[in-house]
Write a protein that holds these residues in place. Sequence first.
Motif, PDB file in Angstrom:
ATOM      1  N   ALA A 162       0.830  -1.201   0.000  1.00  0.00           N
ATOM      2  CA  ALA A 162       0.000   0.000   0.000  1.00  0.00           C
ATOM      3  C   ALA A 162       0.861   1.246   0.000  1.00  0.00           C
ATOM      4  CB  ALA A 162      -0.933  -0.012   1.213  1.00  0.00           C
ATOM      5  N   GLN A 163       1.965   1.201   0.788  1.00  0.00           N
ATOM      6  CA  GLN A 163       2.866   2.345   0.837  1.00  0.00           C
ATOM      7  C   GLN A 163       3.497   2.597  -0.525  1.00  0.00           C
ATOM      8  OE1 GLN A 163       3.240   4.306   3.548  1.00  0.00           O
ATOM      9  NE2 GLN A 163       4.405   5.667   2.230  1.00  0.00           N
ATOM     10  N   VAL A 164       3.897   1.522  -1.204  1.00  0.00           N
ATOM     11  CA  VAL A 164       4.451   1.653  -2.547  1.00  0.00           C
ATOM     12  C   VAL A 164       3.434   2.295  -3.484  1.00  0.00           C
ATOM     13  CG1 VAL A 164       5.238   0.372  -4.560  1.00  0.00           C
ATOM     14  CG2 VAL A 164       6.122  -0.214  -2.307  1.00  0.00           C
ATOM     15  N   ASP A 165       2.176   1.859  -3.391  1.00  0.00           N
ATOM     16  CA  ASP A 165       1.127   2.431  -4.234  1.00  0.00           C
ATOM     17  C   ASP A 165       1.004   3.925  -4.014  1.00  0.00           C
ATOM     18  OD1 ASP A 165      -1.341  -0.275  -4.306  1.00  0.00           O
ATOM     19  OD2 ASP A 165       0.562   0.003  -5.335  1.00  0.00           O
ATOM     20  N   ARG A 166       0.991   4.321  -2.742  1.00  0.00           N
ATOM     21  CA  ARG A 166       0.827   5.744  -2.431  1.00  0.00           C
ATOM     22  C   ARG A 166       2.000   6.550  -2.963  1.00  0.00           C
ATOM     23  NH1 ARG A 166      -0.464   3.516   2.818  1.00  0.00           N
ATOM     24  NH2 ARG A 166      -2.711   3.309   3.047  1.00  0.00           N
ATOM     25  N   ASN A 167       3.195   6.041  -2.723  1.00  0.00           N
ATOM     26  CA  ASN A 167       4.378   6.745  -3.212  1.00  0.00           C
ATOM     27  C   ASN A 167       4.388   6.836  -4.732  1.00  0.00           C
ATOM     28  OD1 ASN A 167       5.259   7.065  -0.607  1.00  0.00           O
ATOM     29  ND2 ASN A 167       6.705   5.361  -0.669  1.00  0.00           N
ATOM     30  N   LEU A 168       3.976   5.771  -5.396  1.00  0.00           N
ATOM     31  CA  LEU A 168       3.979   5.744  -6.850  1.00  0.00           C
ATOM     32  C   LEU A 168       2.991   6.756  -7.413  1.00  0.00           C
ATOM     33  CD1 LEU A 168       5.044   4.523  -9.427  1.00  0.00           C
ATOM     34  CD2 LEU A 168       3.424   2.635  -9.163  1.00  0.00           C
ATOM     35  N   ALA A 169       1.835   6.883  -6.785  1.00  0.00           N
ATOM     36  CA  ALA A 169       0.848   7.870  -7.238  1.00  0.00           C
ATOM     37  C   ALA A 169       1.443   9.272  -7.201  1.00  0.00           C
ATOM     38  CB  ALA A 169      -0.413   7.788  -6.376  1.00  0.00           C
TER      39      ALA A 169
END
Length: 332
Positions: A9-16
């Motif tokens: 989830a953290q990766v997703d947020r950072n990627l956005a």
Amino acid sequence: MSETEARPAQVDRNLALELVRVTEAAALAASRWVGKGDKNAADGAAVEAMRRAFDSVAIDGTVVIGEGEMDEAPMLYIGEKVGLYAKSGGGMRADIAVDPLEGTSLTAKGGPNAMAVVALAPRGGFLHAPDVYMDKIAVGPGLPPGVVDLDRSPEENLRALAAAKGCEVGELTVCVLDRDRHKEIIKACRAAGARLMLIPDGDVFGVLAVAQPETGVDMYLGWGGAPEGVLAAAALRCIGGQMQGRLVFEDEAQVARAREMGMEDPHRKFAMEEMAAGEVMFAATGVTTGPLLRGVRLIPGGAVTHSIVMRSKSGTVRYVEGHHNFRVKPIL
């Protein structure tokens, strides 16, 4: 929850948020050409800045929706590999849809609503659409499924939408590209009593507008680019709404091109979820000011940008104001 469980989830947020950096770079580069009458120079600047910005994004990305097939503009071409892990592998394997400068003519003329746009999906998530026209219809969130349909007349769709919203047709606003090919749509909407917002370019904005109350747009209708249709579908997947699209071909060569790209039935109607599937991310940065985004504002030694970023996984919509110091890092 363990650290390992929390990491995706953290990766997703950072990627956005990394996608916002990509659209900011393109918008900043294009802004140097606002009002200067050279749409190709503006587009070329946006493309190169976006390509360079992708180099620091931790993905193994493939461009599946690019630009330039029809008008031979500079492009991030279909099949191009982008991202920090594009050559080495590793990182998230993703399909990328881009329009480095949506509204090249708007930028050249200093008109409203030009923006830099990127969407990301898991491999196979985006409809591989050739650069042909797409007939589109879109409405915002909170409406009954199937409230509008591409196979109905504008009047039928307007009456159904008015009933679903509990208002009169005369209270609805329809966004349409101001083109000769839309004369009959415009005539039909006015005959039904609806109001119109005619835009000169930028139908990604037109579709996005139906999900943003501040724009005052209730429905989008008409033909626009198919790549832009896929980008718009990605945005609506995140922000909420309904959309359908059908490709419009000028000759059999275009039909053959669509089949080569994997479409068994190029003439069928596509739902929003077929155009943009899986966990989708979308980001856009304004180049020139419109109802959705403010354009790049140059200040002494820097600039201010205004962006939107969305994730279908969470349904979160964020507006990001970026303050860029060119004394620290020159404009791309």
